[in-house]
Design a protein around this motif. Structure first.
Motif, mmCIF file in Angstrom:
data_model
loop_
_atom_site.group_PDB
_atom_site.id
_atom_site.type_symbol
_atom_site.label_atom_id
_atom_site.label_comp_id
_atom_site.label_asym_id
_atom_site.label_seq_id
_atom_site.Cartn_x
_atom_site.Cartn_y
_atom_site.Cartn_z
ATOM 1 N N ALA A 9 0.832 -1.208 0.000
ATOM 2 C CA ALA A 9 0.000 0.000 0.000
ATOM 3 C C ALA A 9 0.863 1.253 0.000
ATOM 4 C CB ALA A 9 -0.950 0.001 1.200
ATOM 5 N N ARG A 10 1.940 1.241 0.782
ATOM 6 C CA ARG A 10 2.856 2.397 0.779
ATOM 7 C C ARG A 10 3.485 2.569 -0.597
ATOM 8 N NH1 ARG A 10 4.462 0.640 5.975
ATOM 9 N NH2 ARG A 10 6.292 -0.387 5.096
ATOM 10 N N ASP A 11 3.915 1.458 -1.191
ATOM 11 C CA ASP A 11 4.496 1.526 -2.530
ATOM 12 C C ASP A 11 3.482 2.075 -3.532
ATOM 13 O OD1 ASP A 11 6.780 0.331 -1.453
ATOM 14 O OD2 ASP A 11 6.346 -1.657 -2.315
ATOM 15 N N LEU A 12 2.253 1.578 -3.469
ATOM 16 C CA LEU A 12 1.203 1.995 -4.395
ATOM 17 C C LEU A 12 0.919 3.487 -4.255
ATOM 18 C CD1 LEU A 12 -0.913 0.989 -6.481
ATOM 19 C CD2 LEU A 12 -2.449 0.596 -4.546
ATOM 20 N N ALA A 13 0.785 3.963 -3.030
ATOM 21 C CA ALA A 13 0.514 5.387 -2.801
ATOM 22 C C ALA A 13 1.664 6.249 -3.298
ATOM 23 C CB ALA A 13 0.254 5.642 -1.320
ATOM 24 N N ALA A 14 2.889 5.822 -3.058
ATOM 25 C CA ALA A 14 4.055 6.593 -3.498
ATOM 26 C C ALA A 14 4.166 6.613 -5.019
ATOM 27 C CB ALA A 14 5.328 6.013 -2.884
ATOM 28 N N ASP A 15 3.860 5.482 -5.653
ATOM 29 C CA ASP A 15 4.019 5.367 -7.099
ATOM 30 C C ASP A 15 2.866 5.974 -7.894
ATOM 31 O OD1 ASP A 15 6.427 3.982 -6.777
ATOM 32 O OD2 ASP A 15 5.423 2.035 -6.750
ATOM 33 N N SER A 16 1.638 5.872 -7.366
ATOM 34 C CA SER A 16 0.474 6.271 -8.170
ATOM 35 C C SER A 16 -0.469 7.246 -7.482
ATOM 36 C CB SER A 16 -0.319 5.025 -8.557
ATOM 37 O OG SER A 16 -0.945 4.464 -7.417
ATOM 38 N N GLY A 17 -0.332 7.405 -6.167
ATOM 39 C CA GLY A 17 -1.272 8.238 -5.434
ATOM 40 C C GLY A 17 -2.568 7.520 -5.092
ATOM 41 N N LEU A 18 -2.673 6.255 -5.465
ATOM 42 C CA LEU A 18 -3.878 5.485 -5.148
ATOM 43 C C LEU A 18 -3.727 4.807 -3.799
ATOM 44 C CD1 LEU A 18 -4.528 3.632 -8.549
ATOM 45 C CD2 LEU A 18 -5.832 5.563 -7.613
ATOM 46 N N SER A 19 -4.831 4.691 -3.093
ATOM 47 C CA SER A 19 -4.841 3.872 -1.883
ATOM 48 C C SER A 19 -5.041 2.420 -2.310
ATOM 49 C CB SER A 19 -5.984 4.301 -0.957
ATOM 50 O OG SER A 19 -7.241 3.948 -1.523
ATOM 51 N N ALA A 20 -4.762 1.514 -1.401
ATOM 52 C CA ALA A 20 -4.996 0.099 -1.687
ATOM 53 C C ALA A 20 -6.478 -0.142 -1.980
ATOM 54 C CB ALA A 20 -4.522 -0.760 -0.521
ATOM 55 N N ALA A 21 -7.355 0.555 -1.265
ATOM 56 C CA ALA A 21 -8.795 0.405 -1.498
ATOM 57 C C ALA A 21 -9.175 0.930 -2.881
ATOM 58 C CB ALA A 21 -9.577 1.127 -0.406
ATOM 59 N N ASP A 22 -8.607 2.073 -3.284
ATOM 60 C CA ASP A 22 -8.858 2.598 -4.633
ATOM 61 C C ASP A 22 -8.466 1.564 -5.679
ATOM 62 O OD1 ASP A 22 -9.528 5.151 -3.606
ATOM 63 O OD2 ASP A 22 -7.526 5.967 -4.002
ATOM 64 N N TYR A 23 -7.270 1.008 -5.515
ATOM 65 C CA TYR A 23 -6.752 0.045 -6.481
ATOM 66 C C TYR A 23 -7.646 -1.186 -6.532
ATOM 67 C CZ TYR A 23 -3.443 -2.738 -9.163
ATOM 68 O OH TYR A 23 -2.854 -3.498 -10.148
ATOM 69 N N GLU A 24 -8.097 -1.641 -5.374
ATOM 70 C CA GLU A 24 -8.966 -2.823 -5.321
ATOM 71 C C GLU A 24 -10.267 -2.565 -6.080
ATOM 72 O OE1 GLU A 24 -9.951 -6.741 -4.314
ATOM 73 O OE2 GLU A 24 -8.046 -5.687 -4.150
ATOM 74 N N VAL A 25 -10.873 -1.406 -5.878
ATOM 75 C CA VAL A 25 -12.113 -1.067 -6.578
ATOM 76 C C VAL A 25 -11.857 -0.978 -8.082
ATOM 77 C CG1 VAL A 25 -13.858 0.733 -6.939
ATOM 78 C CG2 VAL A 25 -13.197 0.089 -4.609
ATOM 79 N N LEU A 26 -10.835 -0.221 -8.475
ATOM 80 C CA LEU A 26 -10.552 -0.031 -9.900
ATOM 81 C C LEU A 26 -10.214 -1.350 -10.594
ATOM 82 C CD1 LEU A 26 -8.377 3.225 -9.805
ATOM 83 C CD2 LEU A 26 -10.791 3.027 -10.468
ATOM 84 N N SER A 27 -9.340 -2.138 -9.970
ATOM 85 C CA SER A 27 -8.926 -3.386 -10.618
ATOM 86 C C SER A 27 -10.076 -4.383 -10.682
ATOM 87 C CB SER A 27 -7.704 -3.988 -9.923
ATOM 88 O OG SER A 27 -7.995 -4.369 -8.606
ATOM 89 N N THR A 28 -10.912 -4.417 -9.659
ATOM 90 C CA THR A 28 -12.041 -5.343 -9.673
ATOM 91 C C THR A 28 -13.072 -4.909 -10.719
ATOM 92 O OG1 THR A 28 -11.656 -5.828 -7.337
ATOM 93 C CG2 THR A 28 -13.763 -6.524 -8.243
ATOM 94 N N LEU A 29 -13.337 -3.620 -10.807
ATOM 95 C CA LEU A 29 -14.245 -3.126 -11.860
ATOM 96 C C LEU A 29 -13.689 -3.414 -13.248
ATOM 97 C CD1 LEU A 29 -15.566 0.361 -10.638
ATOM 98 C CD2 LEU A 29 -16.934 -1.646 -11.239
ATOM 99 N N SER A 30 -12.378 -3.308 -13.410
ATOM 100 C CA SER A 30 -11.773 -3.504 -14.732
ATOM 101 C C SER A 30 -11.913 -4.942 -15.221
ATOM 102 C CB SER A 30 -10.293 -3.100 -14.710
ATOM 103 O OG SER A 30 -9.499 -4.094 -14.088
ATOM 104 N N GLU A 31 -12.117 -5.877 -14.311
ATOM 105 C CA GLU A 31 -12.240 -7.295 -14.674
ATOM 106 C C GLU A 31 -13.600 -7.620 -15.295
ATOM 107 O OE1 GLU A 31 -11.615 -9.297 -10.974
ATOM 108 O OE2 GLU A 31 -9.542 -8.600 -10.810
ATOM 109 N N LYS A 32 -14.575 -6.790 -15.048
ATOM 110 C CA LYS A 32 -15.945 -7.060 -15.492
ATOM 111 C C LYS A 32 -16.146 -6.517 -16.909
ATOM 112 C CE LYS A 32 -20.000 -8.415 -13.849
ATOM 113 N NZ LYS A 32 -20.288 -9.763 -13.480
ATOM 114 N N THR A 33 -16.842 -7.275 -17.730
ATOM 115 C CA THR A 33 -17.160 -6.820 -19.082
ATOM 116 C C THR A 33 -17.861 -5.470 -19.011
ATOM 117 O OG1 THR A 33 -17.403 -9.108 -19.787
ATOM 118 C CG2 THR A 33 -18.378 -7.423 -21.212
#
Length: 149
Positions: free
Chosen positions: A29-53
């Protein structure tokens, strides 16, 4: 009834597992925030939504998949919506619910975050395991995660 106490071996394994559950998510989560500004929760929502048609999912079903409460997901995605990462639309199947949709901007942010996140996951976990250990990790994780909630 007397509790079934942990053996020394079980206690060591349980404590090591708890440490893993704390250390790995915190570090990635620290790496993700430093690299992209996303929280782990943001990434989880975005990546899970991206999996759906169509990158669309009902809030109710997405919350169930992520094992979040509907309220938590609703509040979190409201903040993401303000940042232009997701949009909401009425759910024709659930008058009280909504459909969450990954925006073009949200997909762009996710795609930009993925390479560094994958590098973090590799550096923090995967690169330290042999192929046999990786297979064992997958088997154990799947078996335990698939237990009834």
């Amino acid at each position: 009834m007397e509790p079934r106490w942990l053996t020394e071996e079980e206690d060591r394994a349980w404590r090591a597992f708890r440490r893993l559950l704390t250390a790995v998510p915190a570090r990635t989560a620290r790496d993700l925030a430093a690299d992209s500004g996303l929280s782990a929760a943001d990434y989880e929502v975005l990546s899970t939504l991206s999996e759906k048609t169509g990158h669309r999912w009902s809030l109710k079903d997405l919350a169930a998949k992520m094992e979040w409460s509907r309220s938590r997901l609703s509040h979190h995605t409201a903040r993401m919506q303000q940042r232009g990462l997701v949009e909401r639309e009425p759910d024709p199947a659930d008058a009280r619910g909504c459909i969450l949709h990954l925006t073009t901007g949200g997909l762009r942010v996710l795609k930009a975050a993925v390479p560094a996140h994958v590098a973090s996951v590799r550096a923090r976990v995967l690169d330290h395991l042999t192929p046999d250990e990786l297979a064992t990790l997958e088997r154990i994780s799947t078996r335990v995660a698939d237990l009834p909630g």
